[in-house]
Scaffold this active site. Structure first.
Site, PDB file in Angstrom:
ATOM      1  N   ASP A 149     -30.624  18.734 -33.441  1.00 37.33           N
ATOM      2  CA  ASP A 149     -31.812  17.759 -33.496  1.00 37.33           C
ATOM      3  C   ASP A 149     -31.306  16.266 -33.533  1.00 37.33           C
ATOM      4  OD1 ASP A 149     -34.880  17.207 -33.847  1.00 37.33           O
ATOM      5  OD2 ASP A 149     -33.856  16.361 -35.858  1.00 37.33           O
ATOM      6  N   GLU A 185     -30.093  17.792 -28.390  1.00 37.91           N
ATOM      7  CA  GLU A 185     -31.481  17.012 -28.074  1.00 37.91           C
ATOM      8  C   GLU A 185     -30.899  15.718 -27.745  1.00 37.91           C
ATOM      9  OE1 GLU A 185     -35.906  16.595 -29.603  1.00 37.91           O
ATOM     10  OE2 GLU A 185     -34.311  16.313 -30.955  1.00 37.91           O
TER      11      GLU A 185
END
Length: 487
Positions: A149, A185
């Site tokens: 993330d 990401e």
């Protein structure tokens, strides 16, 4: 669930964060929780709320059983911040032990994550903690890979991102981690935070370019054909085919954050009032449409075009060069009522309904067939177009009459064909792409007496049928893909 995964031809699942998570104080004050789990405070512990009794044993059992059925497991991990938030946030562990775990400017915590603090992986104890945690998941739970993330944060040195950062070097040399799948990401909200295409070799990246361009193209927006072609062909402006298949883009239309696929074709605007922030939260640029009615409807004509658009999105995803990521909710045509930021909704907004009606079942079955077709027909093309032999293949962009496109055509045409061929005489595929609102008559290549088989059809009428040996009629706003094998 295993039966479901196998029926949908799924060979890898990616779990939302399962590490122990704390709920933000403002959510608790509203009687809500962090449903997605993106607020960790103990990186190595599986969260007890997902277990019936013993989270450690149960998670190990899950991974073992999935592996037994040929399904890999990837964890979504959050190492960019912790649940201790900023200066006024709670104290659980790291903040009390050593504030240097966090990137700070003077008295203030840097907030490159939007969550109050930023973990500083240039600080040795922070790096040790993250590395030990990753090894723990692989060694103890047999996890196959990780999706990181806000991964740009992990390569930061203050305000700058560095693809040669210590974290990337540490993972690359680690004997436990160097063989697992690594997915980034590739952004955060800090300065220079958008780093798509800049992660080191060995990392795959989530590609928001395909998401946005595909949404705009099938919505009917003009001027996107050239970039839609680039995304279908694997975003080689960002990821050189010389590095395929080791650095393929991870393509997606929807993720956990944002509209579900059903809402993407049902709402023009986000409807996040239930989150308690007066609809100010969530992304504003959704590139969605409702096709005449905002939200649910019984109107047959609206339902028909919505289902077709869902198929257009999924076909574009599955038959693009890259690694496709599909949201489980989309397989079941799940709607969140227009909520594009349902992180705090542990209720019917987020919960999946496994009892499907005819429309839901039809889409689910179609999608399973397309995943199977991708594996059979598309994967050989990805392999052939990768690495040293990539230049021996054939790529042609054609007008509907079969002639080659010219430079000006990219700015004026809305119906085009992509013709691919492996080597000089190998298998071929043709994508007949009709963005217009009228049927289009396509001429299929016939110079080698090819016998074409339709392997994908996003329209559910009978229009995509041969007119003669090398002509097909493609329905409005739809795509059909044909395959030919000389053997």
């Amino acid at each position: 669930m295993i039966e479901f995964y196998k029926s949908q031809e799924i060979n890898t699942i990616q779990l939302l964060p399962i590490a122990a998570c704390m709920h933000e104080p403002h959510l608790l004050n509203m009687g809500k929780v962090n449903y997605w789990g993106y607020n960790p405070y103990v990186f190595m512990a599986p969260d007890p709320r997902y277990a019936s009794a013993d989270a450690v044993t149960e998670l190990k059992t899950v991974v073992r059983e999935l592996h037994r059925h040929g399904i890999e497991v990837i964890l979504d991990v959050v190492y960019n911040h912790t649940a201790e938030a900023g200066q006024d946030g709670p104290v659980f562990n790291l903040k009390a032990l050593d504030e240097s775990y966090y990137l700070k400017h003077g008295e203030h915590f840097d907030n490159y994550t939007g969550c109050g603090n930023t973990v500083d992986l240039a600080y040795q104890p922070s790096l040790n903690l993250v590395m030990d945690t990753l090894r723990h998941w692989v060694s103890e739970y047999h996890i196959d890979g990780f999706r990181f993330d806000l991964a740009a944060t992990l390569g930061r040195n203050g305000d700058n991102f560095n693809p040669d950062a210590a974290f990337f070097k540490a993972v690359a040399q680690d004997p436990v981690l160097k063989g697992v799948k690594l997915i980034a990401e590739p952004w955060d909200i800090g300065p220079n935070g958008y780093q798509v295409g800049n992660f080191p070799f060995g990392w795959n990246e989530c590609n928001d370019r395909l998401r946005d361009i595909t949404r705009s193209f099938w919505r009917g927006d003009q001027g996107y054909l050239k970039e839609f072609a680039t995304r279908i062909m694997g975003s080689r402006d960002l990821y050189s085919a010389a590095n395929w298949p080791y650095k393929l883009t991870v393509n997606y239309i929807t993720y956990h954050d944002g509209f579900t696929l059903q809402d993407l074709v049902s709402y023009k605007h986000k409807h996040n009032e239930a989150n308690g922030e007066k609809n100010r939260d969530g992304h504003g640029d959704n590139r969605s449409d409702n096709y005449g009615v905002e939200g649910e409807t019984d109107k047959a004509s609206v339902i028909e075009i919505r289902e077709k658009q869902k198929r257009n999105f999924m076909a574009s995803l599955l038959f693009a060069f890259g690694i496709p990521h599909i949201l489980t909710a989309d397989i079941l045509s799940h709607s969140q009522g227009g909520n594009n930021n349902a992180y705090c909704q542990d209720n019917e907004i987020s919960w999946l309904n496994w009892e499907s009606d005819g429309r839901v079942s039809a889409f689910k079955n179609w999608l399973a067939e397309m995943v199977k077709a991708r594996q059979e027909y598309m994967v050989p093309f990805i392999r052939a177009f990768s690495g040293e032999d990539r230049n021996s293949n054939r790529i042609f962009w054609r007008r509907v009459d079969g002639t080659m496109m010219e430079h000006d055509d990219w700015n004026r045409l809305s119906s085009v064909a992509l013709h691919l061929g492996i080597d000089k005489q190998g298998s071929e595929m043709v994508y007949c792409i009709n963005q217009t609102n009228a049927p289009a008559r396509f001429s299929l290549p016939y110079e080698n007496n090819q016998s074409w088989t339709m392997i994908c059809n996003t329209d559910d009428h009978k229009l995509h049928q041969p007119i003669n040996k090398n002509q097909v009629l493609i329905a409005p706003l739809s795509m059909a893909i044909y395959h030919y094998s000389p053997s």
